[in-house]
Motif scaffolding. Sequence first.
Motif, PDB file in Angstrom:
ATOM      1  N   PRO A  28       6.251  -5.438  14.482  1.00 37.90           N
ATOM      2  CA  PRO A  28       4.960  -5.669  15.139  1.00 37.90           C
ATOM      3  C   PRO A  28       4.719  -7.175  15.277  1.00 37.90           C
ATOM      4  N   ALA A  29       3.842  -7.531  16.216  1.00 37.52           N
ATOM      5  CA  ALA A  29       3.516  -8.941  16.417  1.00 37.52           C
ATOM      6  C   ALA A  29       2.440  -9.407  15.447  1.00 37.52           C
ATOM      7  N   SER A  30       1.714  -8.479  14.856  1.00 38.56           N
ATOM      8  CA  SER A  30       0.695  -8.819  13.866  1.00 38.56           C
ATOM      9  C   SER A  30       1.273  -9.806  12.855  1.00 38.56           C
ATOM     10  N   ASP A  31       0.656 -10.983  12.752  1.00 45.12           N
ATOM     11  CA  ASP A  31       1.204 -12.031  11.867  1.00 45.12           C
ATOM     12  C   ASP A  31       1.463 -11.509  10.466  1.00 45.12           C
ATOM     13  N   ILE A  32       0.516 -10.716   9.995  1.00 45.07           N
ATOM     14  CA  ILE A  32       0.550 -10.394   8.580  1.00 45.07           C
ATOM     15  C   ILE A  32       1.410  -9.157   8.311  1.00 45.07           C
ATOM     16  N   VAL A  33       1.982  -8.578   9.370  1.00 45.14           N
ATOM     17  CA  VAL A  33       2.953  -7.488   9.215  1.00 45.14           C
ATOM     18  C   VAL A  33       4.344  -7.988   9.593  1.00 45.14           C
TER      19      VAL A  33
ATOM     20  N   ALA B   2       4.138   5.912   9.936  1.00 39.56           N
ATOM     21  CA  ALA B   2       4.085   7.347   9.601  1.00 39.56           C
ATOM     22  C   ALA B   2       2.706   7.697   9.050  1.00 39.56           C
ATOM     23  N   PRO B   3       2.329   8.971   9.073  1.00 38.84           N
ATOM     24  CA  PRO B   3       0.995   9.341   8.571  1.00 38.84           C
ATOM     25  C   PRO B   3       0.895   9.193   7.059  1.00 38.84           C
TER      26      PRO B   3
ATOM     27  N   PHE C 233       4.807  -2.400   7.248  1.00 38.34           N
ATOM     28  CA  PHE C 233       4.564  -1.578   8.437  1.00 38.34           C
ATOM     29  C   PHE C 233       4.853  -0.121   8.120  1.00 38.34           C
TER      30      PHE C 233
ATOM     31  N   CYS D 160       1.752  -6.759   3.625  1.00 39.35           N
ATOM     32  CA  CYS D 160       1.270  -5.678   4.494  1.00 39.35           C
ATOM     33  C   CYS D 160       2.449  -5.058   5.220  1.00 39.35           C
TER      34      CYS D 160
ATOM     35  N   PRO E 241       0.800  -1.235   0.000  1.00 33.63           N
ATOM     36  CA  PRO E 241       0.000   0.000   0.000  1.00 33.63           C
ATOM     37  C   PRO E 241       0.832   1.284   0.000  1.00 33.63           C
TER      38      PRO E 241
END
Lengths: 400, 400
Positions: A293-298, A397-398, A394, A392, A61
């Motif tokens: 991050p711990a998010s699996d998909i990140v 930032a904005p 990480f 995905c 993205p």
Amino acid sequence: MRTTWMGYRNRTGPAGTRNLLGIVTTVQCAAGVLKVAVEQIKKELLPKYPNVDGVVAVTHPYGCGVAINAPMAKIPIRAITNVIRHPNFGGEIMVVGLGCEKLTYDRVLPAGDITPENVLTLQDYAGHDAMMNAIMEMAEKKLEKLNQRKREELPLSELLIGMQCGGSDAFSGITANPSAGYAADMLVRGGATVMFSEVTEVRDGVLMLAARCVDEKVRDRLAEEMKWYDDYLEAGGVDRDANPTPGNKKGGLANIVEKAMGSIAKSGTSPIVEVLSPAEKPTKRGLIYAATPASDIVCGPSQVASGIGLQVFMTGRGTPYGLDISPVIKVCSRNEMKDHWFDLIDISAGDVATGEATIADVGTEIFNMILDVASGIKEPYSDQYGFHNDMCIFNPAPIT
Amino acid sequence: MRTTWMGYRNRTGPAGTRNLLGIVTTVQCAAGVLKVAVEQIKKELLPKYPNVDGVVAVTHPYGCGVAINAPMAKIPIRAITNVIRHPNFGGEIMVVGLGCEKLTYDRVLPAGDITPENVLTLQDYAGHDAMMNAIMEMAEKKLEKLNQRKREELPLSELLIGMQCGGSDAFSGITANPSAGYAADMLVRGGATVMFSEVTEVRDGVLMLAARCVDEKVRDRLAEEMKWYDDYLEAGGVDRDANPTPGNKKGGLANIVEKAMGSIAKSGTSPIVEVLSPAEKPTKRGLIYAATPASDIVCGPSQVASGIGLQVFMTGRGTPYGLDISPVIKVCSRNEMKDHWFDLIDISAGDVATGEATIADVGTEIFNMILDVASGIKEPYSDQYGFHNDMCIFNPAPIT
């Protein structure tokens, strides 16, 4: 213990576990075109190059509509920069941009690599056919080169893998994760590099990791990364207790402290030789902590950007998760899960709980499967079915 | 002026411009399975249901590994909640979850809709075939219902469309955007609802918008949204000057103030009847301002979640951008762009600059194309080629 594997040697860095054409976009705007083009490449070109395992459209993205000069923009930019050089892409660079995006080529490639052979700008082509033909032509040239590559016997020092867990339950920390940790120890002992991650899932056991850092400098880096993430969560109005999921809780993990105890087990017992920011590449061999991050998909895409050749993924609740750049071996914590998802989970560590196997037994099974998958002898289920998650990356930032 | 179009009437809300089976994931973990399943549905089932235009896997990076209770989590949760009810999905709900994720069904569906007919949890199925068969079976039931739908003649009041611009140049604000604004005025005059967005691209001309708000309440909402975004950017260490891209600058837009002047032109001259937060659904008819990011690939999905049946996209530099839920009509600012991308750009507003057409001429052309595309008479280029971008939903909350 096996001391070699069959991989694709690279000029620098770890060897590849697969021989892939990776086509990386600099911006999401180009993703629609690239996805269609990659289907055409797979259909029309790939069959002519039998030594190439696949073609991957690396879309994400990022790239425009983002605050490209924000202090934290370095994280997504680094991820894209490093994924271009993924060991499974064999040093062949193919980058597709739109032409007006903020993530210009010079932000992800050194000047010498920004050549008509390596980068393709959609706005330069007159209409649909010209654009698609240009992508096909560049892809074919890269496929010709990649097709020359052959697997060769390599020492374990040429292997870099990642460890992750997700959808954990109360058994994860006593069966699957310690077994993976055992395999990690075997790999590190053999000279390989093993990466583990997931800040919010080590944070409450970080003293255990601090004690394993090889020196003060590494320990300070660990503290820095923990503080960065604490601040990041606080800025968003939450803390790390936002981590455990409904599934974790149903599975018997009451809180993030329990979850962390289990999560850390997958790192084994080796000293931590280096601490990395998300998507950084290791500069050392051995056990590496990458503060994603711990998010699996990140976490997955971040470790891929760091160059892992495969990932071992421990789960209690079960996930069909997979990555298209690096194969994912899935290890479950209970035999009931393996019975239920018999053709989705690659290995069960459940026998450790029933007493029918030791952690060393399952750990050795995982170690062997890692080498088999890395060597192209075995294909984990997610690759057999083509179950691949998105890239995905990480971006703290904005966006604008 | 045409006062009707041919659409798919819905029980509530705007009518559909397409008749699609939309399958929405609650979590990225399920995306790999769903993408494979949708290819199978398209191949094996869709040909049996000729009145259905397509099947869309609505996958996104949200759902787990996120701070689900963070104050700003409401934005991505609202986007997923609202996209399930997209007018082009005809009220048929099909939601696929994993089973352990944070975004539980009750966060995106009312209790009455959480039924075995509408939601499918991957962890409930024993292995690969059971999982894929379950998705196929549920999809077939939905396809049977959707296949009953027929286009009917509808007033413009049943139409909701979005306006966006991206890759703008110095001509965007004097040709393409004012022409789109003219079309927007025609639509609003006919009773339709037109949404425009992009906070950082109206911020420096917001006084012009404030003056057009129908009342003080709407004006206060506008001010609130502007302040929220100012704060969001400031927290990330940037301001709205982070917006213009290298392409904008090459195209003659020196700064964000110039860019905003052009961007606002696409809203026409109607009063603003409502101001929405990102991904909210309009409750009024007329001209709506939805305060989304200006990033093309985030604004688009946000407007889709708000329920737009199609989007008109103005560009100076050219983009192949498209959306799989709502068709995108692309309008360029210069004839050179249309000559160059003759089969990628749907309409050129360039004649306004050369004096060969008036803004009213091109505006009417855009208006007619909007009704033709909405009615299924015309298909814009991005749909002809299948150039579709990802569902990059806006998540300003932290991930864990």
